[in-house]
Design a protein around this motif. Structure first.
Motif, short mmCIF file in Angstrom:
data_model
loop_
_atom_site.label_atom_id
_atom_site.label_comp_id
_atom_site.label_asym_id
_atom_site.label_seq_id
_atom_site.Cartn_x
_atom_site.Cartn_y
_atom_site.Cartn_z
N TYR A 119 49.00 41.78 25.71
CA TYR A 119 47.80 42.51 26.10
C TYR A 119 48.16 43.89 26.66
O TYR A 119 49.23 44.08 27.22
N ASP A 120 47.23 44.84 26.51
CA ASP A 120 47.49 46.19 27.00
C ASP A 120 47.00 46.35 28.43
O ASP A 120 47.50 47.19 29.18
N LEU A 121 45.99 45.58 28.79
CA LEU A 121 45.40 45.72 30.12
C LEU A 121 45.05 44.32 30.63
O LEU A 121 44.45 43.53 29.90
N VAL A 122 45.44 44.03 31.83
CA VAL A 122 45.08 42.75 32.42
C VAL A 122 44.33 43.01 33.72
O VAL A 122 44.82 43.72 34.59
N SER A 123 43.16 42.45 33.81
CA SER A 123 42.31 42.74 34.97
C SER A 123 42.23 41.51 35.87
O SER A 123 42.05 40.39 35.39
N GLY A 124 42.35 41.73 37.16
CA GLY A 124 42.23 40.62 38.10
C GLY A 124 40.78 40.22 38.29
O GLY A 124 39.89 41.05 38.22
N TRP A 125 40.57 38.94 38.50
CA TRP A 125 39.23 38.43 38.74
C TRP A 125 39.26 37.70 40.07
O TRP A 125 39.90 36.66 40.19
N ARG A 126 38.58 38.28 41.07
CA ARG A 126 38.57 37.66 42.39
C ARG A 126 37.57 36.51 42.39
O ARG A 126 36.46 36.63 42.86
N ASN A 144 28.39 43.84 38.19
CA ASN A 144 29.20 43.23 37.13
C ASN A 144 28.34 42.80 35.95
O ASN A 144 28.71 42.99 34.79
N TRP A 145 27.16 42.23 36.27
CA TRP A 145 26.26 41.78 35.21
C TRP A 145 25.81 42.97 34.35
O TRP A 145 25.88 42.94 33.13
N LEU A 146 25.39 44.06 35.04
CA LEU A 146 24.93 45.25 34.33
C LEU A 146 26.04 45.88 33.49
O LEU A 146 25.83 46.23 32.33
N ILE A 147 27.21 46.03 34.12
CA ILE A 147 28.31 46.69 33.41
C ILE A 147 28.67 45.88 32.18
O ILE A 147 28.89 46.43 31.10
N ARG A 152 31.08 47.45 26.22
CA ARG A 152 31.50 46.43 25.26
C ARG A 152 32.56 45.49 25.83
O ARG A 152 32.96 44.53 25.19
N VAL A 153 33.01 45.79 27.06
CA VAL A 153 34.06 44.97 27.65
C VAL A 153 33.43 43.90 28.53
O VAL A 153 32.67 44.21 29.44
N LYS A 154 33.73 42.66 28.25
CA LYS A 154 33.13 41.58 29.04
C LYS A 154 34.13 41.05 30.06
O LYS A 154 35.07 40.35 29.72
N LEU A 155 33.95 41.44 31.31
CA LEU A 155 34.80 40.93 32.38
C LEU A 155 33.91 40.33 33.47
O LEU A 155 32.72 40.63 33.55
N HIS A 156 34.50 39.50 34.31
CA HIS A 156 33.73 38.93 35.42
C HIS A 156 33.73 39.84 36.64
O HIS A 156 32.84 39.78 37.47
N ASP A 157 34.79 40.64 36.77
CA ASP A 157 34.97 41.37 38.02
C ASP A 157 35.56 42.75 37.72
O ASP A 157 36.76 42.89 37.54
N ILE A 194 42.35 43.45 26.05
CA ILE A 194 42.14 43.27 27.48
C ILE A 194 42.07 41.78 27.82
O ILE A 194 41.41 41.01 27.13
N ALA A 195 42.80 41.39 28.86
CA ALA A 195 42.74 40.00 29.33
C ALA A 195 42.31 39.99 30.78
O ALA A 195 42.40 40.99 31.48
N GLU A 196 41.82 38.82 31.21
CA GLU A 196 41.41 38.69 32.60
C GLU A 196 42.09 37.46 33.19
O GLU A 196 42.15 36.42 32.55
N VAL A 197 42.63 37.58 34.40
CA VAL A 197 43.22 36.40 35.05
C VAL A 197 42.63 36.25 36.45
O VAL A 197 42.33 37.24 37.12
N LYS A 198 42.46 35.02 36.86
CA LYS A 198 41.96 34.77 38.22
C LYS A 198 43.05 35.10 39.21
O LYS A 198 44.20 34.69 39.05
N VAL A 199 42.69 35.86 40.23
CA VAL A 199 43.69 36.21 41.25
C VAL A 199 43.18 35.83 42.64
O VAL A 199 41.99 35.63 42.84
N ASN A 200 44.12 35.76 43.53
CA ASN A 200 43.82 35.43 44.91
C ASN A 200 43.16 36.63 45.59
O ASN A 200 43.44 37.77 45.27
#
Ligand code: UDP
Ligand code: MG
Length: 324
Positions: A119-126, A144-147, A152-157, A194-200
């Motif tokens: 992946y090129d970008l990994v985003s943390g998800w609190r 987050n819902w609006l964005i 076109r990018v679907k992330l939780h956070d 783009i990937a998303e991982v749950k973070v602390n």
């Protein structure tokens, strides 16, 4: 930009009045990176702190030559601070995190693993965010819902600073205003995975948050900017022109109808509200089309103009052995 040899990892950390958090942060980072067998640098971007942050950074630098300090001349904001860090980062992977210990350096491994997966970008998800509900989490749920609906990018956070980037993708983007939370949306435009991982996520223990609820309306306005830039920045006439055409055509039809009433039916039209509506719609139509044409010119100037920075650096401080 530095031509010195690359590191595996650059940690870019915006610092604004975080003196009380920095020593602990440095300890945690060192602990997290020790086991990774990767070369790394820690870039503290002092965003015009009024407290001891800069001095604390300098003290840490004496003990750890992997630290570099970028001192901005004044408080330019978190986005500008991150941007300064990106410009001076020498790592193949760049990780951003907050200086207030809310992000957990133990999560670096998770992010890096995803990057190494390709992946090129990994985003943390609190996932379990430790902030106040009304002033932080609720606005953030809405944002987050609006964005996610509008880009076109679907992330939780989107607001999580803990993110990892492959060097190439971050070096070439330009950030303005407070757009750092839209980096995934902005870079998605040039085709990145783009990937998303749950973070602390942890409570802020020292120091104060730098934002109030007023961040929310700003984020929504920024979203408008990003949406416009992503979808129409190279063809503004298509959006302004459509509005102008619709308005102009409706106004024109009303005008023709009124002309028919006046000239054929020989009725008076001077007192009719419809007349004013027709005039208004035609004027708006012309305005929007002209605005679209002007925007086309502006956009060309924008895309062809030279590189501009959104910050000014006072000094870059690093260990003597690191100097070029
Ligand atoms: N920050 C910054 N410049 C600013 C505001 C904030 O560099 O003008 C930094 C701050 O020091 C912290 C990070 O950005 O490392 C996030 O700020 P904060 O923790 O106040 O935001 P919150 O967690 O409340 O969203
Ligand atoms: Mg914080």
């Amino acid at each position: 930009m530095s031509t010195e040899e690359n590191r595996d990892l650059s940690l870019v950390i915006p610092v604004f009045n975080e003196a009380t958090n920095l020593p602990e942060l440095h300890r945690e980072i060192t602990k997290a990176c020790q086991n990774m067998k990767k070369s790394y640098e820690i870039i503290f971007v002092d965003d015009g702190s009024m407290d001891e942050s800069f001095l604390v950074c300098k003290q840490l630098l004496k003990k750890d030559s992997r630290i570099r300090i970028i001192q901005l001349r004044k408080n330019f904001g978190q986005t500008a601070a991150l941007s300064a860090g990106f410009d001076h980062a020498r790592g193949n992977i760049i990780i951003t995190l907050d200086a207030d210990l809310q992000n957990d350096p133990q999560d670096f491994g998770l992010l890096i693993a995803k990057i190494e997966e390709g992946y090129d970008l990994v985003s943390g998800w609190r996932a379990k965010r430790k902030d106040r509900f009304i002033t932080r989490r609720l606005p953030s749920i809405l944002a987050n819902w609006l964005i996610s609906r509008m880009t076109r990018v679907k992330l939780h956070d989107y607001g999580c600073t803990l993110k990892a980037f492959r060097r190439e993708i971050i070096k070439h983007i330009k950030l303005y205003g407070e757009l750092h939370r839209f980096i995934p949306a902005i870079v998605s435009n040039v085709g990145v995975s783009i990937a998303e991982v749950k973070v602390n996520h942890r409570k802020r223990r020292h120091g104060k948050s730098k934002y109030s609820v007023w961040r929310f309306p700003k984020v929504i306005l920024d979203l408008l900017t990003v949406k416009f830039l992503l979808s129409y920045s190279t063809r503004p006439l298509q959006i302004f022109g459509i509005i102008g055409l619709i308005s102009g055509i409706i106004g024109g039809i009303l005008g023709l109808w009124l002309a028919y009433v006046r000239l054929i039916r020989l009725e008076g039209i001077s007192g009719r509200p419809l007349l004013f509506l027709a005039i208004l719609l035609i004027v708006i139509g012309i305005q929007f089309i002209t605005l679209g044409l002007l925007a086309e010119i502006v956009v060309r100037a924008y895309h062809e103009s030279t590189e501009k920075r959104i910050y000014f650096i006072r000094d870059i401080i690093q260990a003597e052995s690191e100097e070029d």
